[in-house]
Design a protein around this motif. Structure first.
Motif, mmCIF file in Angstrom:
data_model
loop_
_atom_site.group_PDB
_atom_site.id
_atom_site.type_symbol
_atom_site.label_atom_id
_atom_site.label_comp_id
_atom_site.label_asym_id
_atom_site.label_seq_id
_atom_site.Cartn_x
_atom_site.Cartn_y
_atom_site.Cartn_z
ATOM 1 N N LYS A 116 -8.131 -1.681 10.690
ATOM 2 C CA LYS A 116 -7.177 -0.970 9.846
ATOM 3 C C LYS A 116 -6.009 -1.839 9.406
ATOM 4 N N GLU A 145 0.834 -1.207 0.000
ATOM 5 C CA GLU A 145 0.000 0.000 0.000
ATOM 6 C C GLU A 145 0.867 1.255 0.000
ATOM 7 N N ASP A 152 -11.028 1.041 4.099
ATOM 8 C CA ASP A 152 -10.017 2.093 4.125
ATOM 9 C C ASP A 152 -9.439 2.214 5.535
ATOM 10 N N LYS A 153 -8.127 2.078 5.639
ATOM 11 C CA LYS A 153 -7.481 2.107 6.959
ATOM 12 C C LYS A 153 -7.539 3.484 7.609
ATOM 13 N N THR A 154 -7.894 4.521 6.823
ATOM 14 C CA THR A 154 -7.990 5.874 7.391
ATOM 15 C C THR A 154 -9.406 6.209 7.855
ATOM 16 N N ASP A 155 -10.356 5.312 7.604
ATOM 17 C CA ASP A 155 -11.745 5.543 8.018
ATOM 18 C C ASP A 155 -11.855 5.312 9.527
ATOM 19 N N PRO A 156 -12.151 6.348 10.311
ATOM 20 C CA PRO A 156 -12.208 6.181 11.773
ATOM 21 C C PRO A 156 -13.252 5.172 12.215
ATOM 22 N N ALA A 174 -11.616 1.711 12.291
ATOM 23 C CA ALA A 174 -10.319 1.682 12.973
ATOM 24 C C ALA A 174 -9.931 0.300 13.486
ATOM 25 N N GLU A 210 1.952 5.021 -0.347
ATOM 26 C CA GLU A 210 1.222 6.255 -0.068
ATOM 27 C C GLU A 210 0.860 6.968 -1.368
ATOM 28 N N TYR A 212 -14.118 7.514 1.145
ATOM 29 C CA TYR A 212 -12.986 6.639 1.422
ATOM 30 C C TYR A 212 -12.834 5.643 0.284
#
Length: 439
Positions: free
Chosen positions: A179, A102, A169-173, A176, A104, A141
């Protein structure tokens, strides 16, 4: 994905019966009284009507058993699928490694050690594509989905087995806790015919826990392997009355049976009369397209009583089972609202059946108001035990049936009432109804 009553996050219910011990007279169907099945390498999920996702935790640490990785990895995460060998012979079990790269700001790439030899450079490409999804915070996301085919078994018992996979999505709170996870499920099964009491049934064996072994997980009350029989011959496998734990007795036609001598690959077993006795589970109503819908009379949230489908003469009505807590259900709402507004004047209506929990009436009213769901709702606060849901044997939501209010027959159900398909399905049903009307 559907959400079912066994787990808020999964789409298949494992149906359990009373435990079993011992066996007696053979009830198999072949010339040697052994049932022989063939592997279904992919497509089992659609036939099962759902799936039971498993969690694979990823780590930045490379496993010692991984001998060769692809070149050019920039941000790899590693994992090992806990799938045991389904081999009948001897030898070391394969280890199915997974690498998720993954980088960036770039698309992610999935690698799966399909042959389990520790080398991820000699395998076919895994499927891994992204799509935008809106989170609970209304932000956009990226969710990935796909899968890979691994080789289970060895020699004459070897077969390719497809695994479905996806990642939030690992950035979706809101996601979490997952993730560092990939979710995967068995899209493979074993299928054939079973003869019981002189009657032949279409059947499947499913590996719901994706262990790679159709004998099931040991030490647990439920094996995680199901025998599915199309008892009513409608081309589907229902959870109630047609789905049985492979290690427990089941009753068909008044006789209690159980499975014996099941192989790891699910290609051979016997069905024998059991020394135990369990009750036969009644089949759910047959709500296939073309069949009459089960009628009911119930009070709606506005206090009025509705007779379904009798009160919808001259209309095409969609019976929609949903809940405010159900993410996939809410994902269908914008499209349903659009179709309702577009075709309501032409004779299309909706009756919602909410499976929300106790004391959620205000929330149901608030959500329906905010989202423009102006059609009537039925809500009794009984969650999965909602009266109409029990009558219809609803085990997963969203679930919907499109019904002709005059004939009471089902004109569409399932996937044709979701997403982009809904508009065309409703349009076609209205056109056919208009064409069939007396001139």
């Amino acid at each position: 994905m559907k959400i079912n009553r066994t787990s808020i996050a999964i789409g298949v219910t494992v149906f359990a019966l009373a435990t079993s011990a011992g066996s007696a007279q053979n009830a198999g169907s072949g010339p040697d009284d052994v049932v022989h099945f063939k592997p279904m390498s992919s497509g089992a999920m659609k036939k099962m009507g759902g799936y039971r996702p498993q969690r694979l935790t990823l780590s930045a640490e490379k496993p010692a058993t991984l001998t060769k990785a692809p070149d050019g990895l920039t941000a790899p995460m590693y994992g090992v699928l806990p799938i045991g060998s389904a081999a009948e012979g001897k030898g070391a079990a394969p280890v199915y490694h997974v690498i998720l790269d993954e980088p960036e700001g770039k698309d992610a790439t999935l690698y799966v050690d399909s042959n389990g030899n520790g080398d991820l450079t000699d395998d076919g490409p895994a499927e891994w594509t992204s799509k935008p999804v809106k989170g609970q915070d209304e932000k956009e996301y990226k969710q990935y989905g796909g899968g890979a085919t691994i080789q289970l078994g060895t020699g004459e018992h070897a077969f390719p087995a497809h695994l479905g996979m996806y990642r939030f999505d690992k950035t979706d709170p809101a996601r979490a806790p997952m993730k560092d996870m990939i979710l995967y499920y068995a899209d493979y099964a074993s299928e054939g015919k079973v003869t019981l009491g002189g009657k032949s049934y279409t059947a499947m064996l499913t590996d719901d826990l994706t262990t790679g072994d159709f004998r099931g997980r040991t030490g647990d009350e439920q094996s995680g392997v199901r025998l599915m029989l199309d008892v009513n011959g409608n081309g589907k496998f229902d959870v109630r009355g047609e789905t049985f734990d492979a290690r427990k007795p089941f009753n068909i036609g008044g006789t209690t049976y159980e499975i014996a001598d099941l192989t790891a690959t699910g290609d051979s077993f016997k069905i024998v009369k059991s020394s135990q006795a369990v009750a036969e589970v009644p089949l759910p109503p047959d709500h296939s397209v073309g069949k009459p819908i089960t009628a009911f009379e119930v009070k709606m949230m506005d206090g009025k009583t509705v007779k379904f489908p009798g009160d919808y003469k001259g209309k095409i009505v969609m019976l929609d089972f949903w809940a405010t807590w159900c993410g996939p259900c809410m994902g269908e709402v914008p499209g349903l609202v659009e179709v309702y507004n577009k075709f309501h004047g032409a004779g299309f209506d909706v009756l919602g059946i909410s499976l929300d929990q106790k004391d959620s009436a205000d929330k149901v009213k608030s959500v329906t108001g905010e989202h423009g769901m102006t059609w009537p709702q039925v809500y009794d606060g009984k969650f999965w035990d909602a009266e109409i849901a029990q009558m219809y044997v609803i085990r997963g939501i969203p679930a919907a049936f499109l019904v002709d209010g005059d004939t009471g027959k089902i004109v569409a159900a399932g996937g044709s009432l979701r997403g982009d398909s809904l508009d065309e399905t409703v349009k076609k049903a209205l056109e056919q109804k208009k064409a069939a009307a007396p001139k």
